[in-house]
Design a protein around this motif. Sequence first.
Motif, PDB file in Angstrom:
ATOM      1  N   MET A 187      -5.329  -2.535  -1.170  1.00 59.66           N
ATOM      2  CA  MET A 187      -4.264  -2.905  -2.101  1.00 59.66           C
ATOM      3  C   MET A 187      -3.202  -1.813  -2.258  1.00 59.66           C
ATOM      4  O   MET A 187      -2.141  -2.063  -2.834  1.00 59.66           O
ATOM      5  CB  MET A 187      -4.866  -3.221  -3.480  1.00 59.66           C
ATOM      6  CG  MET A 187      -5.826  -4.397  -3.484  1.00 59.66           C
ATOM      7  SD  MET A 187      -5.059  -5.942  -2.976  1.00 59.66           S
ATOM      8  CE  MET A 187      -4.062  -6.279  -4.410  1.00 59.66           C
ATOM      9  N   LEU A 218       3.393  -3.315  -9.585  1.00 59.98           N
ATOM     10  CA  LEU A 218       3.580  -3.722  -8.183  1.00 59.98           C
ATOM     11  C   LEU A 218       4.832  -3.091  -7.601  1.00 59.98           C
ATOM     12  O   LEU A 218       5.768  -2.762  -8.326  1.00 59.98           O
ATOM     13  CB  LEU A 218       3.754  -5.238  -8.083  1.00 59.98           C
ATOM     14  CG  LEU A 218       2.534  -6.119  -8.147  1.00 59.98           C
ATOM     15  CD1 LEU A 218       2.941  -7.580  -8.002  1.00 59.98           C
ATOM     16  CD2 LEU A 218       1.535  -5.748  -7.082  1.00 59.98           C
ATOM     17  N   TYR A 219       4.843  -2.961  -6.287  1.00 55.55           N
ATOM     18  CA  TYR A 219       6.063  -2.579  -5.588  1.00 55.55           C
ATOM     19  C   TYR A 219       6.929  -3.828  -5.410  1.00 55.55           C
ATOM     20  O   TYR A 219       6.414  -4.943  -5.284  1.00 55.55           O
ATOM     21  CB  TYR A 219       5.739  -1.992  -4.212  1.00 55.55           C
ATOM     22  CG  TYR A 219       5.030  -0.658  -4.258  1.00 55.55           C
ATOM     23  CD1 TYR A 219       5.448   0.367  -5.109  1.00 55.55           C
ATOM     24  CD2 TYR A 219       3.950  -0.409  -3.425  1.00 55.55           C
ATOM     25  CE1 TYR A 219       4.794   1.594  -5.131  1.00 55.55           C
ATOM     26  CE2 TYR A 219       3.292   0.821  -3.434  1.00 55.55           C
ATOM     27  CZ  TYR A 219       3.723   1.809  -4.289  1.00 55.55           C
ATOM     28  OH  TYR A 219       3.079   3.019  -4.305  1.00 55.55           O
ATOM     29  N   ARG A 273      -3.882 -12.213  -2.014  1.00 59.50           N
ATOM     30  CA  ARG A 273      -5.122 -11.445  -1.868  1.00 59.50           C
ATOM     31  C   ARG A 273      -6.097 -11.719  -3.014  1.00 59.50           C
ATOM     32  O   ARG A 273      -7.310 -11.754  -2.800  1.00 59.50           O
ATOM     33  CB  ARG A 273      -4.826  -9.955  -1.759  1.00 59.50           C
ATOM     34  CG  ARG A 273      -4.140  -9.621  -0.441  1.00 59.50           C
ATOM     35  CD  ARG A 273      -3.954  -8.147  -0.258  1.00 59.50           C
ATOM     36  NE  ARG A 273      -3.078  -7.894   0.881  1.00 59.50           N
ATOM     37  CZ  ARG A 273      -2.797  -6.684   1.328  1.00 59.50           C
ATOM     38  NH1 ARG A 273      -3.334  -5.617   0.751  1.00 59.50           N
ATOM     39  NH2 ARG A 273      -1.986  -6.528   2.353  1.00 59.50           N
ATOM     40  N   GLU A 276      -0.963  -0.533  -0.459  1.00 61.01           N
ATOM     41  CA  GLU A 276       0.395  -0.782   0.039  1.00 61.01           C
ATOM     42  C   GLU A 276       1.203  -1.706  -0.875  1.00 61.01           C
ATOM     43  O   GLU A 276       2.410  -1.853  -0.694  1.00 61.01           O
ATOM     44  CB  GLU A 276       0.314  -1.387   1.442  1.00 61.01           C
ATOM     45  CG  GLU A 276      -0.318  -2.763   1.468  1.00 61.01           C
ATOM     46  CD  GLU A 276      -0.535  -3.310   2.870  1.00 61.01           C
ATOM     47  OE1 GLU A 276       0.068  -2.785   3.812  1.00 61.01           O
ATOM     48  OE2 GLU A 276      -1.327  -4.246   2.992  1.00 61.01           O
ATOM     49  N   LEU A 277       0.541  -2.309  -1.864  1.00 59.48           N
ATOM     50  CA  LEU A 277       1.203  -3.291  -2.720  1.00 59.48           C
ATOM     51  C   LEU A 277       1.591  -2.775  -4.098  1.00 59.48           C
ATOM     52  O   LEU A 277       2.406  -3.395  -4.779  1.00 59.48           O
ATOM     53  CB  LEU A 277       0.295  -4.517  -2.922  1.00 59.48           C
ATOM     54  CG  LEU A 277      -0.230  -5.212  -1.676  1.00 59.48           C
ATOM     55  CD1 LEU A 277      -1.086  -6.399  -2.073  1.00 59.48           C
ATOM     56  CD2 LEU A 277       0.907  -5.628  -0.759  1.00 59.48           C
ATOM     57  N   MET A 278       0.981  -1.651  -4.498  1.00 58.21           N
ATOM     58  CA  MET A 278       1.147  -1.239  -5.888  1.00 58.21           C
ATOM     59  C   MET A 278       1.076   0.279  -6.047  1.00 58.21           C
ATOM     60  O   MET A 278       0.649   0.986  -5.137  1.00 58.21           O
ATOM     61  CB  MET A 278       0.072  -1.904  -6.748  1.00 58.21           C
ATOM     62  CG  MET A 278      -1.335  -1.550  -6.344  1.00 58.21           C
ATOM     63  SD  MET A 278      -2.620  -2.620  -7.070  1.00 58.21           S
ATOM     64  CE  MET A 278      -2.255  -2.550  -8.792  1.00 58.21           C
ATOM     65  N   LYS A 327       6.264  -7.450  -3.298  1.00 57.81           N
ATOM     66  CA  LYS A 327       4.829  -7.571  -2.995  1.00 57.81           C
ATOM     67  C   LYS A 327       4.112  -8.609  -3.863  1.00 57.81           C
ATOM     68  O   LYS A 327       2.901  -8.779  -3.759  1.00 57.81           O
ATOM     69  CB  LYS A 327       4.138  -6.210  -3.149  1.00 57.81           C
ATOM     70  CG  LYS A 327       4.723  -5.124  -2.270  1.00 57.81           C
ATOM     71  CD  LYS A 327       4.598  -5.475  -0.803  1.00 57.81           C
ATOM     72  CE  LYS A 327       5.092  -4.335   0.073  1.00 57.81           C
ATOM     73  NZ  LYS A 327       5.000  -4.643   1.484  1.00 57.81           N
ATOM     74  N   GLU A 328       4.858  -9.346  -4.675  1.00 65.54           N
ATOM     75  CA  GLU A 328       4.251 -10.289  -5.607  1.00 65.54           C
ATOM     76  C   GLU A 328       3.421 -11.364  -4.908  1.00 65.54           C
ATOM     77  O   GLU A 328       2.278 -11.627  -5.295  1.00 65.54           O
ATOM     78  CB  GLU A 328       5.329 -10.978  -6.469  1.00 65.54           C
ATOM     79  CG  GLU A 328       6.214 -10.042  -7.249  1.00 65.54           C
ATOM     80  CD  GLU A 328       7.473  -9.600  -6.517  1.00 65.54           C
ATOM     81  OE1 GLU A 328       8.444  -9.250  -7.198  1.00 65.54           O
ATOM     82  OE2 GLU A 328       7.498  -9.605  -5.261  1.00 65.54           O
ATOM     83  N   GLU A 373       2.109 -11.449  -1.878  1.00 66.26           N
ATOM     84  CA  GLU A 373       0.939 -10.914  -1.175  1.00 66.26           C
ATOM     85  C   GLU A 373      -0.152 -10.504  -2.165  1.00 66.26           C
ATOM     86  O   GLU A 373      -1.341 -10.723  -1.911  1.00 66.26           O
ATOM     87  CB  GLU A 373       1.332  -9.731  -0.293  1.00 66.26           C
ATOM     88  CG  GLU A 373       0.196  -9.155   0.515  1.00 66.26           C
ATOM     89  CD  GLU A 373      -0.455 -10.131   1.500  1.00 66.26           C
ATOM     90  OE1 GLU A 373      -1.571  -9.832   1.953  1.00 66.26           O
ATOM     91  OE2 GLU A 373       0.135 -11.196   1.809  1.00 66.26           O
ATOM     92  N   TYR A 374       0.234  -9.942  -3.289  1.00 64.23           N
ATOM     93  CA  TYR A 374      -0.744  -9.575  -4.311  1.00 64.23           C
ATOM     94  C   TYR A 374      -1.488 -10.825  -4.791  1.00 64.23           C
ATOM     95  O   TYR A 374      -2.715 -10.833  -4.884  1.00 64.23           O
ATOM     96  CB  TYR A 374      -0.040  -8.889  -5.486  1.00 64.23           C
ATOM     97  CG  TYR A 374      -0.985  -8.380  -6.544  1.00 64.23           C
ATOM     98  CD1 TYR A 374      -1.533  -7.107  -6.462  1.00 64.23           C
ATOM     99  CD2 TYR A 374      -1.336  -9.179  -7.639  1.00 64.23           C
ATOM    100  CE1 TYR A 374      -2.407  -6.635  -7.433  1.00 64.23           C
ATOM    101  CE2 TYR A 374      -2.209  -8.715  -8.606  1.00 64.23           C
ATOM    102  CZ  TYR A 374      -2.738  -7.455  -8.500  1.00 64.23           C
ATOM    103  OH  TYR A 374      -3.611  -6.998  -9.461  1.00 64.23           O
TER     104      TYR A 374
END
Length: 104
Positions: free
Chosen positions: A80, A10-11, A21, A82-84, A14-15, A17-18
């Motif tokens: 996804m 993950l970035y 989702r 943008e998150l990882m 972003k935890e 939001e991941y």
Amino acid sequence: MIRKAFKMKLYPGKEAEYKRRHDELWPQMKQMIHDYGGHDYSIFLDPETLTLFAVLQIEDEERWAASAQTEICRKWWDSMAELMETNPDNSPVSVDLIPVFYLK
């Protein structure tokens, strides 16, 4: 059944939001996973390294690999990205893990 495990990344920041989702995983994505032989799928997060550890059971390697070509899978990857960490096609950068122990 074949047990698979892999890791992704993950970035920072972003935890939540991941998780959100995945808590709201699209019904079409759930169905696709089952249609392509995926079962008992779990993803865990190491908050110190932002490494995601995924484990699932699949019925067949080729059938599971074919799921990556579905429209819903591609749409999920795009959402996804943008998150990882991702590859150029927005698939997650994923490293298969080698099984070393299993106790049933």
